[in-house]
Structures are given as C-alpha cells and as structure tokens.
Enzyme design. Structure first.
Site, PDB file in Angstrom:
ATOM      1  N   ARG A 282       0.845  -1.190   0.000  1.00  0.00           N
ATOM      2  CA  ARG A 282       0.000   0.000   0.000  1.00  0.00           C
ATOM      3  C   ARG A 282       0.881   1.242   0.000  1.00  0.00           C
ATOM      4  O   ARG A 282       1.886   1.291   0.703  1.00  0.00           O
ATOM      5  CB  ARG A 282      -0.906   0.054   1.231  1.00  0.00           C
ATOM      6  CG  ARG A 282      -2.042  -0.945   1.238  1.00  0.00           C
ATOM      7  CD  ARG A 282      -3.070  -0.627   0.158  1.00  0.00           C
ATOM      8  NE  ARG A 282      -4.179  -1.528   0.185  1.00  0.00           N
ATOM      9  CZ  ARG A 282      -4.300  -2.618  -0.574  1.00  0.00           C
ATOM     10  NH1 ARG A 282      -3.333  -2.947  -1.409  1.00  0.00           N
ATOM     11  NH2 ARG A 282      -5.365  -3.372  -0.508  1.00  0.00           N
ATOM     12  N   GLU A 283       0.478   2.244  -0.778  1.00  0.00           N
ATOM     13  CA  GLU A 283       1.170   3.534  -0.750  1.00  0.00           C
ATOM     14  C   GLU A 283       0.685   4.296   0.476  1.00  0.00           C
ATOM     15  O   GLU A 283      -0.509   4.290   0.783  1.00  0.00           O
ATOM     16  CB  GLU A 283       0.869   4.362  -2.004  1.00  0.00           C
ATOM     17  CG  GLU A 283       1.414   3.786  -3.277  1.00  0.00           C
ATOM     18  CD  GLU A 283       0.400   2.891  -4.001  1.00  0.00           C
ATOM     19  OE1 GLU A 283      -0.763   2.811  -3.568  1.00  0.00           O
ATOM     20  OE2 GLU A 283       0.797   2.259  -4.997  1.00  0.00           O
TER      21      GLU A 283
ATOM     22  N   GLU B 265      -1.439  11.473   8.488  1.00  0.00           N
ATOM     23  CA  GLU B 265      -1.604  12.773   9.147  1.00  0.00           C
ATOM     24  C   GLU B 265      -2.559  12.681  10.332  1.00  0.00           C
ATOM     25  O   GLU B 265      -3.642  12.126  10.229  1.00  0.00           O
ATOM     26  CB  GLU B 265      -2.134  13.818   8.161  1.00  0.00           C
ATOM     27  CG  GLU B 265      -2.327  15.183   8.802  1.00  0.00           C
ATOM     28  CD  GLU B 265      -2.870  16.228   7.837  1.00  0.00           C
ATOM     29  OE1 GLU B 265      -2.899  17.404   8.226  1.00  0.00           O
ATOM     30  OE2 GLU B 265      -3.258  15.886   6.710  1.00  0.00           O
TER      31      GLU B 265
ATOM     32  N   ALA C 146      -4.987  26.873  10.579  1.00  0.00           N
ATOM     33  CA  ALA C 146      -4.329  25.573  10.737  1.00  0.00           C
ATOM     34  C   ALA C 146      -2.874  25.681  10.333  1.00  0.00           C
ATOM     35  O   ALA C 146      -2.497  26.583   9.578  1.00  0.00           O
ATOM     36  CB  ALA C 146      -5.023  24.528   9.862  1.00  0.00           C
TER      37      ALA C 146
ATOM     38  N   SER D  98      -7.223  11.406   6.646  1.00  0.00           N
ATOM     39  CA  SER D  98      -7.488  10.509   5.512  1.00  0.00           C
ATOM     40  C   SER D  98      -6.723   9.207   5.715  1.00  0.00           C
ATOM     41  O   SER D  98      -5.751   8.929   5.003  1.00  0.00           O
ATOM     42  CB  SER D  98      -7.055  11.166   4.196  1.00  0.00           C
ATOM     43  OG  SER D  98      -7.765  12.361   3.977  1.00  0.00           O
ATOM     44  N   PRO D  99      -7.140   8.382   6.677  1.00  0.00           N
ATOM     45  CA  PRO D  99      -6.352   7.202   7.032  1.00  0.00           C
ATOM     46  C   PRO D  99      -6.290   6.120   5.959  1.00  0.00           C
ATOM     47  O   PRO D  99      -5.519   5.171   6.093  1.00  0.00           O
ATOM     48  CB  PRO D  99      -7.035   6.683   8.303  1.00  0.00           C
ATOM     49  CG  PRO D  99      -8.429   7.188   8.215  1.00  0.00           C
ATOM     50  CD  PRO D  99      -8.336   8.510   7.510  1.00  0.00           C
TER      51      PRO D  99
ATOM     52  N   GLU E  69      -0.001  29.670  14.817  1.00  0.00           N
ATOM     53  CA  GLU E  69      -0.835  29.791  13.616  1.00  0.00           C
ATOM     54  C   GLU E  69      -1.924  30.841  13.774  1.00  0.00           C
ATOM     55  O   GLU E  69      -2.273  31.524  12.813  1.00  0.00           O
ATOM     56  CB  GLU E  69      -1.442  28.435  13.250  1.00  0.00           C
ATOM     57  CG  GLU E  69      -0.430  27.445  12.719  1.00  0.00           C
ATOM     58  CD  GLU E  69       0.219  27.866  11.407  1.00  0.00           C
ATOM     59  OE1 GLU E  69      -0.401  28.595  10.607  1.00  0.00           O
ATOM     60  OE2 GLU E  69       1.371  27.457  11.172  1.00  0.00           O
TER      61      GLU E  69
END
Length: 184
Positions: free
Chosen positions: A41-42, A123, A79, A117-118, A96
């Site tokens: 997987r990438e 992240e 953010a 975005s798992p 920030e």
C-alpha cells in the site's frame, strides 16, 4: 470503543520511501494479511497539524485561502503543520493564530485528535478551541497566507454553510461542529 494500534492480524513487514517533498513523503509499505498473503500500500507521510476554532462571541474567525490541490479558495479555520518536533501542538496552534488571523488565545482547549485521511495518509490533526482572543501581530508565511482573507461567520450558521457547499473543508467542518457542541 477501544482503538487498536495495529490491525488485528495485519503485520507491517517493511517500508521503502519512494519520494520526499517539502511537506510530505510517499512510502510503499509491505503488509502481511491475516491469511498470510503479502500486499503493498502507498502511504503519504505527513508531520501532522494543529487546527484552531477561534471563537469571538457568537462568531468564528476563519480564513479564505487558495488551495492548489483543489484549484479553488476554501473557507477554513486557521491551521498549520507540526513543523518542529520540539514544538508541542498547542504552541503550533498559538503560532498559527498569530500568523493567520493576528490573534492570541487566552484559553486554548483540545477538542479532539483525529486522522484526516487514514486510507492513504498518516496525518494526525490536533483540534483546539481558542477563546479569550486578544490582538497580536499578524505574520503571514507563504504566498497563500499573504493573500488569504479573514472572515467572520456565525457559529449558528455552520450547518447551513456545510449544506450549501460553501464550507467544504473536512478539518474545518469537524472543528466547527465539535466547538459548537462543546459551547452548548
């Protein structure tokens, strides 16, 4: 519900980095499945981020900035990347706020830590509620921040903005909904 750090029966075997950029890198991971098969997987590696919901009375201070990946301006909460391993996420959040909207938070409260975005990226985002705001010197970094607009929205209007498509940034939707529930 408990979270599981490693997938039950899934075992990482190895990983090779294919590409390194300024912000992210791309790796290919080799994984053994519960049935013994091996697959790849990438994975996009990202340093993580702090996002902040700056609440001023009944309003939230947001930014509208150009995002090249989607080729449009998006309405977002402030953010920033966790650039430095020595800087805790709450310090990134304060930095920030100053850079993007020229404010400091007298009170900063962690609302949640979540994966963006798992399915392809590691992240992790630390989401904070910022209250008791005071003015600070605004210090935009980068070309997008230099051209971003600061906007105020009513916290009560969040659902309508999401439904209309005006608010389409996931981290902002999550942060705003969490803040709204927390402040009720």
């Amino acid at each position: 519900m408990a979270t599981v750090e490693s997938g039950e029966g899934f075992t990482p075997i190895g990983e090779r980095q294919e590409w390194q950029g300024r912000v992210v890198s791309l790796s290919v991971a080799e994984i053994r499945a519960p049935d013994g098969s091996i697959y790849e997987r990438e994975i996009v590696r990202h340093p993580g981020a702090a996002v902040i919901v700056p609440v001023d009375g009944e309003e939230v201070i947001m930014v509208r900035q150009y995002r090249p990946a989607v080729n449009r301006e998006l309405l977002e909460i402030p953010a920033g990347k966790l650039d430095s391993k020595d800087e805790p996420p709450e310090m990134t959040a304060q930095r920030e706020l100053e850079e993007e909207i020229g404010k400091r938070a007298g009170h900063l409260e962690l609302l949640a830590v979540f994966h963006n975005s798992p399915g392809f990226c590691d992240e992790i985002t630390h989401c904070y509620l910022a209250t008791d705001l005071t003015d600070a010197d605004r210090r935009p970094h980068g070309i997008e921040e230099q051209h971003m607009a600061i906007e105020r929205i009513k916290l009560a209007e969040v659902t309508n903005l999401v439904a209309s498509g005006e608010l389409a940034d996931a981290k902002s939707i999550v942060g705003l909904m969490l803040a709204r529930e927390h402040l009720r």
